[in-house]
Structure formats: C-alpha cells, structure tokens
Design an enzyme around this catalytic site. Structure first.
Site, short mmCIF file in Angstrom:
data_model
loop_
_atom_site.label_atom_id
_atom_site.label_comp_id
_atom_site.label_asym_id
_atom_site.label_seq_id
_atom_site.Cartn_x
_atom_site.Cartn_y
_atom_site.Cartn_z
N GLU A 11 -6.04 -7.36 -1.21
CA GLU A 11 -6.51 -7.32 0.05
C GLU A 11 -7.82 -6.25 0.21
O GLU A 11 -7.93 -5.39 -0.22
CB GLU A 11 -5.49 -6.73 0.68
N GLU A 16 0.98 -1.23 0.03
CA GLU A 16 -0.05 -0.01 0.14
C GLU A 16 0.94 1.35 -0.03
O GLU A 16 1.22 1.92 1.17
CB GLU A 16 -0.95 0.01 1.26
#
Ligand code: IDC
Length: 474
Positions: free
Chosen positions: A392, A300
C-alpha cells in the site's frame, strides 16, 4: 545376583524409559558419572530459484546445555553446494556438510535455539536434507512450525499460452530477496488497492475491474478488507464472501489477487488473532488451487514490538499453509508497515529476527507527501536483505488526503521500478480524498476507462502502471 529394593527398581526403570523414548532426555541419570543427555531438533527451510537457494536453519538443543556444537547433514543431490554462510563456519566434502558454531552462539542451554543460514547453488533438483546430527547425535525432536520445502519445478514450464499477468507468470515464489515467476525470474507487479469494502463496494464491478485489467493494464488487485470500522468483525461470513467474489473476479481477468486483512486500529495484530485464523482458514481453503492469490496477513501493525508481529505471523502462516502451501504470504512490519521507521526503528530488527517461514515477504507502506528520503533509504537498505512488497502507498499525505506530491511520488516509483519491488496504490475508488484514483461519484456512473474519470493521483498512477511489463519467460 544383587537384589534391588522394589522402590529403587521402579525409579531406575522409569529413568531408562525416558532416555529410550527420546534421545532428548531433559534430565541426566541420577548417578555421578552419567552421560549428558543429548537431543536436538532442526528446522531447515529454503527459498529456491533457478540454480540458487537460501537456506535458513534453526537448531534447538533438546539435551543438556552444550558449549560448542557441530551440525551435520548430507545433501540429497550431489550438485548442492554451500556457497556463502552466516552465523556458523561451513565446510563441505562431497555431499557431506558440517556447520560449526561461531564465537557468540556456541553455548546452547536446554531448549535454547540458534539460527544460521547460507546461500547455496544446485542443478537438476533441490530437495532439502531430512536428517541432521548435532555433535554426532541424530536430531529426532521436532519444533513447530516448519514449512514444506519450496523447491522450484525441476523442468522449466512451457511458454505461456495467454497474455494476462497470471497467464504469463503463473505461480509466484520468493527467490532470494525477489518475487519470481514460474520461470524463476524476478518480476515486479504493479496494481491498485481497493478502498474499504464496507464503504466502497459499489466501485468493484465488472466495468471497473475490466478497466483495471485492460485499460490500466494492471497486474494486481489488492482487496482491502477492514477488520474493524464496520468491517469483518461485524459480519464475518458476509465479508469473507465479498473477498472470495473479488478474488474470482481478479482471477477471471488474469490478475493477481492480494487478500489484505486490513487491521489498523487497534494496532496490535494479536487483538484479531482468532479472527485472522478463522478468516484465513476459509479463504485459503477456497482458493488453494489457484495460482494467483497472495495473502497479506496484517495491514499496519502499530504500537507493538516486532516480536509480537512475528509471533502473530508464526501462528497465522501455518493456517494458510495447511491449505495452500505454495502461496506467498506478506507480513506487515512495525509502525504502520514502515519497517519500524515511523516509531524510531529500522529494518535491523527484522533482518536479525526474521519470521520462521519460507516463501514470505515483508510489507512496506509510504505516503509520498509525508515520507521521503529517509524512508526511501531504509527501504533500499532493507530490500538488499529482505523480500519487500509495497502492499500500500499513496501519492498524498498519510491521512489519505491533500495534494499529490508529484516529485516524491515519482522518486518512489522510480526506486520501486529499479529494485523490482511490487506495489499496490491506495486507492482504486472514488472516495472524496486526494489518494483516490477516480473523481467523486464515478462509481455511480458506468464508465471507468480513460482519463476523464480520473483525479490527479489516478492519472499519475494509470500512466505509470500502463507502461509495458516485459515479464521474462525464459
Ligand atoms: C484511510 C482512508 C480514509 C478512511 C480511513 C479510515 O483513506 O478514507 O477514513 O482510512 O481508517 C493507511 C491505512 C489506510 C488509510 C490510509 C490513509 O492502511 O486504511 O486509509 N493509510 O490514511 N496507512 C497509512 C495511510
């Protein structure tokens, strides 16, 4: 015979040598009516599937500035056709193709590049052209990185001999915006993500992984290796071993294994560039001969521009490709892999400036109680243009905790099913937080099957993942 003074003679010889070595001389000869120096480099990468392909072409002008260009090549197979192109006007006669600049990209300064592309069709085999001309000059320059072509097998593989997800689907490849199996057909993988290996190692053992494969009927295990927060940086060899072992465990059970280099804080992936190169060199060498490994190179990114992420990806991908040329690589997107949305952006920055590599996908993450219609709309918009993988997501808020938002989770999962977007749910663990699938302390017992050990999120995810895959095999 005229005598040339020795100093000037040396100068002329030197200038001629530059032109001879490369058609790509950067300086014109020092005479008034010298011909312009010409030269070019071309990268041509494809994603292919049964009967179709996308080609992305980058043209670099290595000569003097040009105003207006025509790129030419010959397809090696006479069945290959340009169907629909962008950023250039294409014409094809037999196997000979020309692509001419459009209004905005005709001027190329020395060393400037421009990217064009097209969707094409093929039959039999789909090799890439290897020689190009720019305004009639053969391109001899090279730019890095270039990927090997990812042409599909010329024959359809035989019917599967096993029943696991990997036995059925084999080596995956990106085809257009889809994830395709060895039969060239789009598929969706559904599975679970581990929690941080530094905290929840006890949750990944024979019994829990058996439950994932044979009770949950999952297709995919995402192996989350945090880099900071007591993760990889504290013990690179130990964490590399742990990841390798889990890849072997997934392989034994016929699951796809996604290796997640779980960067989070700091958000700039460049902070971990050297670690990423070391780590991915090791794991890609170890698993090069497997057909079930997917590499997720940065979890991320946040607080950084898309161009920084792209730069990182273009340095890490060649390290993986050097060992494992046909594996899919997933690249994180801006703002915690939200395609930029969580920092006020959107997917246009990626569509206009994609990573220069083939067989890659882009990551999208969401947490259903926090991210709703505007995130769903942006994912759907992006998925029409980019190969997307939800590596995710959570059924709860972005903290990983709080109550399950059943309505939003189902809206998300329905969207992913409809678009055949693959996913991994956060987390296959007994963490004391709403996103965990198992009740606290489950991992200190021996039972992982059934619904008695599950949280509300675990129940929702198990029932969604257990529905039949119906993978196409012809
Ligand atoms: C969270 C875990 C939590 C842990 C925290 C540490 O659920 O137990 O304390 O990380 O950093 C992400 C991240 C993922 C987060 C998750 C939930 O990829 O690491 O896990 N999340 O906050 N992005 C959005 C949410």
């Amino acid at each position: 015979m005229t005598t040339v003074p020795p100093r000037l003679r040396r100068h002329l010889v030197a200038a001629a040598a530059v032109v001879a070595v490369a058609a790509a001389a950067t300086a014109a000869l020092p005479t008034a009516n010298a011909m312009a120096a010409t030269g070019c480099a071309v990268t041509y990468t494809t994603n292919s599937w049964s009967g179709g392909f996308t080609a992305n072409i980058t043209i670099t002008n290595l000569g003097d500035p040009i105003n207006g260009w025509t790129l030419g090549w010959t397809f090696p197979n006479s069945s290959q056709r340009v169907q629909q192109g962008w950023s250039a006007s294409y014409s094809q006669s037999g196997s000979v193709v020309t692509a001419q600049n459009v209004g905005y990209n005709g001027s190329l300064a020395t060393n400037a590049s421009t990217s064009i592309g097209f969707n094409g069709s093929w039959a039999g085999s789909n090799p890439n052209p290897t020689s190009f001309t720019l305004n009639g000059t053969v391109c001899t320059g090279s730019v890095t990185p270039t990927d090997p072509p990812t042409d599909p097998p010329t024959t359809t593989p035989p019917p599967p001999t096993g029943t696991t997800p990997v036995a059925i689907n084999g080596q995956l490849r990106v085809c257009g915006v889809n994830l395709c199996n060895a039969y060239g057909r789009p598929i969706q993988l559904r599975g679970m993500s581990t929690h941080g290996l530094q905290w929840f190692s006890q949750c990944y053992n024979d019994a829990s992984l058996d439950a994932l494969a044979t009770d949950w009927l999952a297709d995919l295990l995402r192996i989350s290796m945090y880099v900071q927060e007591d993760g990889y940086e504290t013990d690179p060899a130990g964490f590399t071993n742990r990841v390798n072992t889990l890849v072997e465990e997934a392989t034994e059970r016929g699951l796809y294994a996604m290796i997640d280099f779980h960067t989070l804080t700091p958000g700039d992936p460049m902070y971990n560039l050297d670690r990423a190169k070391t780590f991915f060199a090791a794991v890609s060498a170890r698993h090069a001969n497997k057909n079930n490994v997917i590499y997720e190179i940065t979890n991320e990114p946040n607080g950084v521009s898309w161009s920084t992420i792209k730069n990182y990806a273009e340095q890490v991908i060649p390290v993986i490709r050097a060992n494992d040329p046909d594996a899919i690589v997933v690249v994180g997107t801006r703002a915690w892999s939200s395609l930029g949305v969580s920092e006020g952006g959107n997917s246009t920055e990626v569509i206009n400036n994609p990573v220069n590599a083939s067989n890659i996908m882009y990551a999208f993450h969401f947490y259903a109680a926090s991210h709703k219609d505007n995130y769903r709309a942006e994912l759907e918009r992006a998925a029409a243009r980019l190969p997307m993988f939800v590596t995710e997501f959570g059924t709860v808020t972005y903290t990983g905790g709080g109550a399950v938002d059943v309505a939003s989770s189902n809206a998300w999962l329905d969207l992913l099913d409809r678009l055949k977007i693959s996913y991994a749910n956060w987390t296959f663990s007994d963490a004391n937080e709403g996103s965990a699938a198992f009740r606290p302390n489950t991992c200190y017992g021996g039972t992982y099957t059934g619904t008695g050990v599950l949280t509300e999120s675990g129940n929702l995810m198990r029932s969604r993942i257990r529905t039949p895959d119906n993978f196409p095999t012809s």
